[in-house]
Structure formats: C-alpha cells, structure tokens
Design a protein around this motif. Structure first.
Motif, PDB file in Angstrom:
ATOM      1  N   UNK A   1       0.816  -1.211   0.000  1.00  0.00           N
ATOM      2  CA  UNK A   1       0.000   0.000   0.000  1.00  0.00           C
ATOM      3  C   UNK A   1       0.846   1.255   0.000  1.00  0.00           C
ATOM      4  N   UNK A   2       1.810   1.360   0.931  1.00  0.00           N
ATOM      5  CA  UNK A   2       2.575   2.602   1.069  1.00  0.00           C
ATOM      6  C   UNK A   2       4.008   2.472   0.559  1.00  0.00           C
ATOM      7  N   UNK A   3       4.318   1.320  -0.035  1.00  0.00           N
ATOM      8  CA  UNK A   3       5.671   1.095  -0.587  1.00  0.00           C
ATOM      9  C   UNK A   3       6.731   1.187   0.502  1.00  0.00           C
ATOM     10  N   UNK A   4       6.379   0.754   1.698  1.00  0.00           N
ATOM     11  CA  UNK A   4       7.326   0.722   2.816  1.00  0.00           C
ATOM     12  C   UNK A   4       6.989  -0.499   3.663  1.00  0.00           C
ATOM     13  N   UNK A   5       7.989  -1.254   4.112  1.00  0.00           N
ATOM     14  CA  UNK A   5       7.742  -2.506   4.852  1.00  0.00           C
ATOM     15  C   UNK A   5       7.334  -2.245   6.300  1.00  0.00           C
ATOM     16  N   UNK A   6       6.114  -1.788   6.469  1.00  0.00           N
ATOM     17  CA  UNK A   6       5.602  -1.504   7.803  1.00  0.00           C
ATOM     18  C   UNK A   6       4.300  -2.266   8.021  1.00  0.00           C
ATOM     19  N   UNK A   7       3.926  -2.399   9.280  1.00  0.00           N
ATOM     20  CA  UNK A   7       2.684  -3.079   9.644  1.00  0.00           C
ATOM     21  C   UNK A   7       1.769  -2.099  10.374  1.00  0.00           C
ATOM     22  N   UNK A   8       0.491  -2.156  10.038  1.00  0.00           N
ATOM     23  CA  UNK A   8      -0.508  -1.353  10.741  1.00  0.00           C
ATOM     24  C   UNK A   8      -1.165  -2.213  11.810  1.00  0.00           C
ATOM     25  N   UNK A   9      -1.488  -1.594  12.932  1.00  0.00           N
ATOM     26  CA  UNK A   9      -2.195  -2.277  14.014  1.00  0.00           C
ATOM     27  C   UNK A   9      -2.988  -1.239  14.786  1.00  0.00           C
ATOM     28  N   UNK A  10      -3.738  -1.708  15.770  1.00  0.00           N
ATOM     29  CA  UNK A  10      -4.359  -0.782  16.707  1.00  0.00           C
ATOM     30  C   UNK A  10      -3.278  -0.304  17.676  1.00  0.00           C
ATOM     31  N   UNK A  11      -3.409   0.904  18.232  1.00  0.00           N
ATOM     32  CA  UNK A  11      -2.408   1.386  19.191  1.00  0.00           C
ATOM     33  C   UNK A  11      -2.195   0.423  20.352  1.00  0.00           C
ATOM     34  N   UNK A  12      -0.927   0.265  20.730  1.00  0.00           N
ATOM     35  CA  UNK A  12      -0.533  -0.618  21.833  1.00  0.00           C
ATOM     36  C   UNK A  12      -0.966  -2.069  21.585  1.00  0.00           C
ATOM     37  N   UNK A  13      -1.135  -2.427  20.317  1.00  0.00           N
ATOM     38  CA  UNK A  13      -1.518  -3.782  19.921  1.00  0.00           C
ATOM     39  C   UNK A  13      -2.853  -4.203  20.531  1.00  0.00           C
ATOM     40  N   UNK A  14      -3.781  -3.256  20.631  1.00  0.00           N
ATOM     41  CA  UNK A  14      -5.131  -3.571  21.082  1.00  0.00           C
ATOM     42  C   UNK A  14      -5.774  -4.551  20.097  1.00  0.00           C
TER      43      UNK A  14
END
Length: 524
Positions: A352-365
């Motif tokens: 999606x953003x052309x960067x190797x990152x992961x999306x999550x809820x804050x504090x891994x909620x």
C-alpha cells in the motif's frame, strides 16, 4: 338540513384528529425523508456539499512516538522497552480541490489537500517538538526488510550501502527531534560515488518510497508526514453524488480512473464504501457501514456497538479494528496467501505505502497476545486506543470520531549484514496517530434547528391534535345525545307493588327465625 352544532363541532374535531394522524405519522415523515434526500446528496450549493468540500473547522491530529529506553540492549537482541511520548498535537485542515461534477453518471472527481499546524499549547505537558527520540531507523531497517523479502541475495549490497549512506553507523537506531521525523525531515546523503550507495539511491528515484522528497545536490529528505503537508495529493478520487440514489452518496467508485486496485487479491481490490467524510442517511442498528481508507488501501466495516448521545443529540456508536486477516474469509485477500497472513491485529502495509511496515491498533489492542509479550511498556486500553464513530442516524452525520492506527516495523535478524546479526526479529512499534472529529456547537445547533426542533414540534403537535381532536369528538357526541343519555340513565322498571292489609298481617306472623309454634301444654 343544517347539522346540529354539537355534531358540527364533533366533525371538526374528528377532522383535526385525522389530520394529526395523517400529517404526524404519514405526511411529515415522507416530507422529511424527501427533504433529507435532497439535502444529504452532494448537490451544488447545499450545506452538506460545502462542508464536504472544505471542513470549516480543524480536525484533531495527534501523534504519539515510542522512545526506546534500552536501544543498546535491543541492538544485541533484547526485548525492546518503550516509553510513549506524546501527544504532539496538530490542527488538520482538510479540503477537496479540483472538484468537478459529472452529471451523466452522477459522480464527482476531486483531489485532497491537507494542511497541518503544530499546536504546542495543546500537546502533552512540556512537549515542544524539539525532544530527541530514540527509535529504530525506519530507513535503514526498512531497506533491509524490503530486500530480504524480494531479493535476499542482495543483502550484502544493502549492508555496504548503509555503511556508505550513513557513515558506518554503530547501531540501527535513529536519534532525532520529534518535529524533524514528523514533518521537517531528516537528510539522507545520496551524493556518493561508491557502487552500493549509488545503486540504492538510483533505485529510490525509480521507485520512490512513501515520505521521500528529492532535493538538489543528490539529497533526500525523509519524514513521516512532511510530504502530505500543504501538498495536493496527486490521486484523483471519484465518488457518487447521491442525487439519483442518496444511499450511494460519497461511495468511492474509482481512483485515478481505475475502478479497482491492483495490489491485493480478489475482492479486496474493490472500492467499497464511502470516502469517510460523508455517509448515507437513515442508518439502522443492523446496518453495516463501509468506508474506504485511501491511506490504508482497504475498506473498513465498522459495526454497531451501543446508543450514545452528543450535545443532546441521540447517536449510535460504531467501532472497528484491523481484524484477524488469517481467520476472516473477507480479509484473507489482503494477504499474499491465506497461510501467509500476519498475526491477528496486524496488516502488512508494504504494497500500500511502498514501505515494509505493519498497521495495528495502538498498543496492539485486539491483537495476538504474543505481540505484547515481545515489547515492554505497552498498555492497550479500548477507551484510549479503539476506533469509534458516533453517528446521528437520521442524517448519517458523524458527530464524534476517533480513528486510531499504529505503525510498526520488523526488527529483522539476518547474518548477511553485521548490524542485523543480533537483532531480536520482533515486530516493534514506531508511532501511532489519532485523527479526531467533534462537531462544534455551531454545527450542532444548526442540525438541531433544521432537523430536531421541527421534528420535536411535529411530534408534540401530532399527539396534541389526536388527543384533543378525539376528546372533541367525544364531547360533541355526548352533548348532542345528552337527552337520550339522560333518559337511558333514569329509565328502568317503573312498576309499583301494592301491599294489602292481609299481606301485611301475614308478614307480621312470619318469624325471621322460623315458624311460630303453639305453646306446649304442661300436665299437672
């Protein structure tokens, strides 16, 4: 023949009651619904259209950064210990530009423009934006992660490139001022003649990574949000106006002229839901909302949680999360394959953003508990870290919204690059953001005066008309037939039973206990 006055009044009262029934329960709801359909569509010169094009007040944009307090130990393989620093508060002004209507298919095309202003006075206590944060170097770690995925044989070259670009760094951590990493940017020196760093910089120019700005003298400026600030997003979004069908208002049907994405698999490439700034009216608790997030390249489907209220207006609260991609059939197409999905609560953002990152809820909620076990210093709380939106159900207006998301990176471990040999190979948090909306008093009052006060007045009026009209009918009928009612009230059996002296004597001879007997004779 003239109608008697009582019946005339009863007829008028009946008409009032009937009108109250028809107007209050049939005509007014129909008129209101018809008017709302016109007002909620994105027609020119309507209040909704004006607010949709340019939100007349600032949104809350809060950023929380994670400071790594044991970065030296993490470099040697220890579990990260983080401390949350924030919020850094920004006013976010949103506007849609280059707006064009297309009558033939009832659509609008536009581009987005966001402007951010830092508010030190509304940020966390004592925060100025000049605080130095220690966090994983997103550019260095991200580059290694990307190459290890796509071309692992090139990891040796990446190691040499990192040494050239960053002057042989001693670790993989960035020490940076908060406002520099957020908006002002950090400089990456691409004015190198060595093969490895030059090759990397050449590749970056061919396939730019999100957040990079190319400057003169082969300098690259990297920041998290700097490229978004006061810059028109080049993507052209096409949405439905809702004039023909108000339930389609704001629905995204194309981006850059393409009716679907090409980054996911199957139906996950479809544009489903609105653009997140407008929603259809007449929401029911059973309705499943849909909103397409361009930032995350996917559709979110919030679900109803409970009834709430905001400034005296009844609302319905909807909540959402990242989801469990591996176990949700609807979301598995966001993964390369069903067996290659990340742990619960994580979404791979690389495509999606052309960067190797992961999306999550804050504090891994709402995430896999193992994620929390591999990082110390996090405390998930649904009140502080959840996604929630309070809608006014009749108009579909978002009254209060808190959209929160955290971005994470993998601290990859590999023997092919010296600095990565002892890395803990865990998912580590970098920062999280909260984008908040709360309608101010002006717009709440406007909604009350245009919708709820007339609705309340009609609600009271219809019951008054039905009640007093029905009472008038009853009184008129009773007054007209009062003589007949009186005769019926006093009428009954008018016969009188005459009592003769003989009967009276017989009654006297009758004992209330029994028959009177003769006195018994006593023999002497």
């Amino acid at each position: 023949m003239l109608m008697p006055k009582p019946l005339k009044y009863a007829t008028i009262s009946g008409g009032v009651a009937l009108f109250g029934l028809l107007f209050g329960w049939v005509l007014f709801p129909t008129i209101l619904k018809s008017q709302l359909k016109k007002e909620m569509a994105l027609s020119k010169k309507t209040d909704v259209r004006k607010m949709w094009e340019k939100i007349p007040f600032a949104l809350d944009f809060k950023v929380y950064l994670f400071n790594y307090t044991n970065y030296e130990e993490v470099q040697k393989g220890a579990i990260p210990i983080v401390k949350e620093i924030g919020p850094y508060y920004f006013e976010e002004w949103k506007e849609k530009v280059e707006v064009e209507d297309h009558d033939e298919d009832d659509t609008i095309t536009y581009k987005k423009l966001d402007v951010f202003y830092f508010r030190e006075d509304l940020s966390g206590p004592g925060l100025t934006g000049e605080e130095v944060i220690v966090m994983p170097h997103m550019f260095m770690v991200g580059m290694a992660v990307a190459v290890s995925r796509d071309k692992p044989v090139m990891l040796n070259v990446v190691g040499k490139a990192l040494n050239g670009l960053f002057d042989t760094p001693k670790d993989l951590f960035l020490r940076v001022k908060a406002l520099d990493i957020l908006f002002r940017g950090i400089i990456i020196n691409c004015a190198r003649t060595e093969f490895a760093p030059k090759a990397v910089c050449t590749q970056l120019k061919k396939e730019p990574v999100s957040g990079l700005v190319f400057e003169p003298n082969n300098q690259i400026r990297f920041s998290l949000f700097g490229t978004r600030n006061n810059t028109i997003d080049p993507h052209v979004v096409t949405v439905k106006r809702g004039k023909k069908n108000v339930m389609e208002v704001g629905s995204v049907i194309a981006v850059d002229g393409n009716p679907e994405q090409t980054i996911w698999r199957e139906h996950c490439n479809n544009y489903e839901g609105t653009d997140g700034t407008v929603f259809p009216p007449f929401l029911k608790e059973t309705d499943r909302l849909q909103s397409f997030s361009g930032d995350l390249c996917r559709t979110f489907r919030p679900w109803y949680q409970k009834k709430t209220s905001y400034r005296g207006i009844k609302t319905n609260r909807y909540i959402a999360n990242i989801g469990d991609l591996a176990n949700d059939p609807e979301l598995q197409c966001l993964c390369d394959a069903p067996d290659k999905c990340p742990p619960k609560g994580l979404m791979d953002m690389n495509k999606c953003i052309k960067a190797p990152m992961y999306a999550s809820m804050p504090h891994f909620l709402d995430s896999d508990p193992a994620l929390l076990e591999n990082v110390k210093g996090l405390s998930p709380d649904v009140e502080q870290h959840g996604i929630e939106i309070d809608f006014e159900p009749i108009t579909g207006t978002p009254m209060v919204a808190k959209q929160r998301v955290q971005f994470n990176i993998q601290l990859i471990q590999t023997d092919k690059i010296e600095l990565f040999k002892q890395f803990p190979n865990t998912i580590a948090p970098l920062f999280w953001i909260e984008e908040g909306l709360a309608l101010n008093k002006t717009f709440v009052n406007m909604l009350k005066h245009q919708l709820f006060i007339p609705k309340r007045v009609v609600g009271v009026l219809r019951w008054w008309m039905v009640s007093f009209g029905s009472l008038g009918v009853l009184i008129g009928i009773v007054f007209h037939f009062r003589n007949d009612i009186m005769r019926l009230a006093v009428s009954g059996d008018t016969k009188v039973t005459k009592v003769t002296p003989e009967d009276e004597q017989q009654q006297k001879d009758v004992s209330v206990i029994g028959k009177v007997e003769e006195p018994a004779k006593v023999n002497m």
